[in-house]
Design a protein around this motif. Structure first.
Motif, PDB file in Angstrom:
ATOM      1  N   SER A   1      -9.393   0.420   6.845  1.00 15.89           N
ATOM      2  CA  SER A   1      -8.966   0.760   5.453  1.00 15.89           C
ATOM      3  C   SER A   1     -10.193   0.811   4.511  1.00 15.89           C
ATOM      4  CB  SER A   1      -7.789  -0.363   5.245  1.00 15.89           C
ATOM      5  OG  SER A   1      -6.864  -0.281   6.063  1.00 15.89           O
ATOM      6  N   ARG A   2     -10.875  -0.073   4.483  1.00 15.28           N
ATOM      7  CA  ARG A   2     -11.837  -0.098   3.214  1.00 15.28           C
ATOM      8  C   ARG A   2     -13.285   0.496   3.508  1.00 15.28           C
ATOM      9  NH1 ARG A   2     -12.185  -5.687   4.970  1.00 15.28           N
ATOM     10  NH2 ARG A   2     -14.168  -6.070   5.941  1.00 15.28           N
ATOM     11  N   ASP A   3     -13.241   0.803   5.018  1.00 14.65           N
ATOM     12  CA  ASP A   3     -14.573   1.460   5.471  1.00 14.65           C
ATOM     13  C   ASP A   3     -14.443   2.144   6.564  1.00 14.65           C
ATOM     14  OD1 ASP A   3     -17.205   2.250   5.502  1.00 14.65           O
ATOM     15  OD2 ASP A   3     -18.186   0.248   5.510  1.00 14.65           O
TER      16      ASP A   3
ATOM     17  N   GLN B   1       0.945  -1.258   0.152  1.00 12.99           N
ATOM     18  CA  GLN B   1      -0.090  -0.069  -0.010  1.00 12.99           C
ATOM     19  C   GLN B   1       0.771   1.276  -0.018  1.00 12.99           C
ATOM     20  OE1 GLN B   1      -1.137  -1.097   4.461  1.00 12.99           O
ATOM     21  NE2 GLN B   1      -2.006   1.012   4.105  1.00 12.99           N
TER      22      GLN B   1
ATOM     23  N   VAL C   1     -11.790  -3.261   9.233  1.00 11.69           N
ATOM     24  CA  VAL C   1     -12.621  -2.564   8.409  1.00 11.69           C
ATOM     25  C   VAL C   1     -12.194  -1.160   8.125  1.00 11.69           C
ATOM     26  CG1 VAL C   1     -14.525  -3.790   8.479  1.00 11.69           C
ATOM     27  CG2 VAL C   1     -14.641  -1.800   9.798  1.00 11.69           C
TER      28      VAL C   1
ATOM     29  N   ASP D   1      -5.844  -7.422  -7.738  1.00 11.04           N
ATOM     30  CA  ASP D   1      -5.568  -7.621  -6.530  1.00 11.04           C
ATOM     31  C   ASP D   1      -4.341  -8.331  -6.075  1.00 11.04           C
ATOM     32  OD1 ASP D   1      -7.845  -6.218  -6.074  1.00 11.04           O
ATOM     33  OD2 ASP D   1      -9.123  -8.257  -5.818  1.00 11.04           O
TER      34      ASP D   1
END
Length: 586
Positions: free
Chosen positions: A408-410, A97, A406, A158
């Motif tokens: 990072s993604r949400d 990342q 969650v 991915d």
């Protein structure tokens, strides 16, 4: 390709599999020593290590103890903030990342006004400029081709880039091959401790999965291909991976954000304690030529370490309660810690504490499923609401685990979880240093800061200040003065307090956080305290590292701002007093 597909593909070959069959015995090896300090008999290490660890300063000594095994010991007394070891890692790679935002050579962000330059071939690694790219070329030359080939065979975007573990292992094996199998570099890697023969089945499966990925990355077709890297069997490959997993350090930014992994055999010699007297950091010290010497891994003394005392660092997060610390150590390093913090039941551990139900000012140990009885150590009042406390602890831990996954993604979902959970656990009576309240508080602060809107309100800013204050209070209760985690938390609190207020309206005395000049004074005092602790945690010779430099600049800026305010007050007083003096004259 999944792990099962890899396994089937390997088993379909007529040659020997890279996977160690379940019925194949693994050669026995010495058990890893217990990694915590003690007063056992100490002997000098044999000549087997002669010629190795030349980066170890003359003030330190490698010795072997009957109780702790091989470790590093002081020859002379040192003071807090002393840099005990400073070296560039054998290998360091960034997490996926951060590949496009941090230089893959010096592991730092681009300089102000500059931007990173991408490798035009693999288009995966980025660099500060040609100097950093040239310094990394020896390691990246073959890696560049491997990354391109991996991307073309990846089933989806991915997995178009191999994990940092695979890339790091690839660099290590290629450099081992280039340096020579009998070189000091290779022998230091080979001398690192391995726990392969005693790891649980779950860890063995992870190692095997990593071995499959590495085989694909190196484009090996049979076990004989391993010979060019000095490995002659699948067992030796898994053993190499075990040494890597056991001795890898988390590469961090100067503010302790994890950004990758690093391997340093000389630092890996140091044993573990949950009450360490030293810490491993990547401080970044600045300067015009700093990039070519980065990243640097350093071991810094947290307190005075006396002559003939063993240097000990913490392998895991020591803000965790004992049971979770032991679980983490067992899972990765396969040993049980017997340091003073783990062995001595002296009073209540503030990592597992709650306030007295009668509010006498004392604390109680939090109840557990095994032992629900709890009473105040001061007034002896018994905690009657143990079921409610246990429920709060369970819900808090589940929520922490979910929010961590969650975040990072949400981020919005994570903030919702921490916002709802913190009041529940707080109402159960847990102290700010208790788990999981402390972990939730720190995560909540991080999420709030990262999601700050452009039109920040006073309410949001005050919430961050209050959350940061609670987190800092909790850390200060359980971590020693100068611990980098505690020092960084203080620095963050000081910086937040110094942020310009959107609505700096006067507030009643005793209100927290204060507003206006009192808030600036509190920010100034907090940053002064942070700087003193940064000098310990990141090294006095480093001036507290990059964060220490930044805090010093913040302090100077606040001094000017407070000075302007003070001068303004004096001017107002002068303007007010002078007319009165004239009026009262004859």
């Amino acid at each position: 390709m999944s792990f099962s597909d890899l396994r089937k593909a390997r088993q379909s070959k007529e040659s020997q599999s890279f996977v160690i069959p379940d019925n194949q015995p693994i050669a026995s090896e010495p058990q890893a020593p217990q990694e915590e300090g003690s007063t056992g008999h100490v002997n000098e290490v044999t000549h087997a290590l002669e010629g190795l660890y030349k980066k170890l300063p003359a003030s330190l000594d490698i010795r072997s103890s009957e109780t702790t095994g091989r470790g590093v010991w002081m020859k002379d007394t040192c003071s807090p903030g002393s840099i005990l070891i400073s070296a560039q890692p054998h290998t360091a790679v960034l997490s996926n990342q951060y590949l496009d935002s941090i230089c893959s050579s010096c592991c730092g962000p681009p300089r102000a006004g500059d931007s990173l330059k991408r490798c035009t071939q693999c288009q995966t690694l980025w660099y500060c400029g040609s100097a950093c790219q040239n310094r990394d070329w020896a390691a990246h030359k073959t890696e560049c081709i491997a990354l391109q080939q991996w991307a073309t065979s990846a089933p989806s975007a991915d997995v178009a880039i191999p994990s940092e573990a695979v890339r790091c292992l690839g660099r290590m094996l290629r450099k081992r091959q280039k340096q020579g199998l009998t070189s000091v570099w290779a022998r230091e890697i080979d001398a690192m401790q391995s726990h392969r023969s005693s790891l649980p089945q779950s860890a063995t499966e992870t190692h095997t999965h990593l071995a499959h990925s590495l085989v694909r990355y190196l484009e090996l077709t049979s076990p004989s291909d391993l010979a060019e890297y000095g490995l002659h069997s699948a067992a030796e490959l898994v053993d190499f991976i075990s040494r890597f997993v056991t001795n890898t350090f988390t590469l961090t930014s100067p503010s302790l954000t994890p950004i990758g992994i690093a391997v340093s055999p000389v630092v890996a010699l140091i044993n573990h304690s949950c009450e360490p007297n030293a810490v491993v950091v990547f401080p970044r010290t600045g300067g015009s030529d700093s990039q070519k010497n980065e990243p640097r891994i350093e071991v810094v003394a947290l307190r005075q370490i006396n002559k003939d005392e063993e240097i000990l660092t913490a392998y895991i997060d020591t803000t965790l309660p004992m049971e979770k610390r032991q679980e983490a150590l067992k899972a990765t390093y396969n040993f049980q810690c017997h340091c003073r913090l783990c062995a001595e039941a002296t009073g209540v551990d503030l990592r597992e504490a709650m306030y007295c139900p009668k509010s006498c000012g004392g604390i109680c140990p939090v109840p557990t499923e095994e032992d629900s009885f709890s009473r105040c150590i001061k007034c002896k009042s018994v905690v009657s609401s143990t079921d409610a406390v246990l429920d709060a602890l369970r819900v808090g831990q589940e929520g922490l685990d979910k929010a961590t996954v969650v975040q990072s993604r949400d981020p919005a979902k994570a903030i919702q979880l921490t916002t709802n959970l913190i009041p529940i656990i707080t109402s159960a009576g847990l102290t700010p240093s208790s788990h999981p309240l402390l972990a939730l508080t720190r995560l909540h602060q991080s999420l709030l800061i990262s999601s700050l809107p452009a039109n920040m309100t006073q309410e949001i800013l005050d919430e961050i200040v209050i959350t940061a204050t609670k987190g800092t209070t909790g850390l200060s209760d359980i971590l020693c003065e100068g611990h980098p985690v505690r020092a960084i938390a203080l620095a963050e609190l000081g910086k937040i307090l110094a942020v310009d207020e959107p609505s700096p309206a006067p507030r009643p005395a005793g209100t927290y956080p204060p507003s206006g000049p009192p808030r600036l004074k509190l920010a100034y005092d907090t940053l002064l305290r942070a700087r003193n602790e940064l000098l310990i945690g990141f090294g006095k010779a480093n001036d507290g590292g990059q964060v220490g430099w930044e805090v010093r600049e913040n302090i100077v800026s606040l001094e000017k701002e407070i000075g302007v305010w003070s001068q303004g007050v004096r001017n107002v007083r002068s303007d007010t007093v002078t007319p009165r003096a004239i009026k009262s004259g004859p």
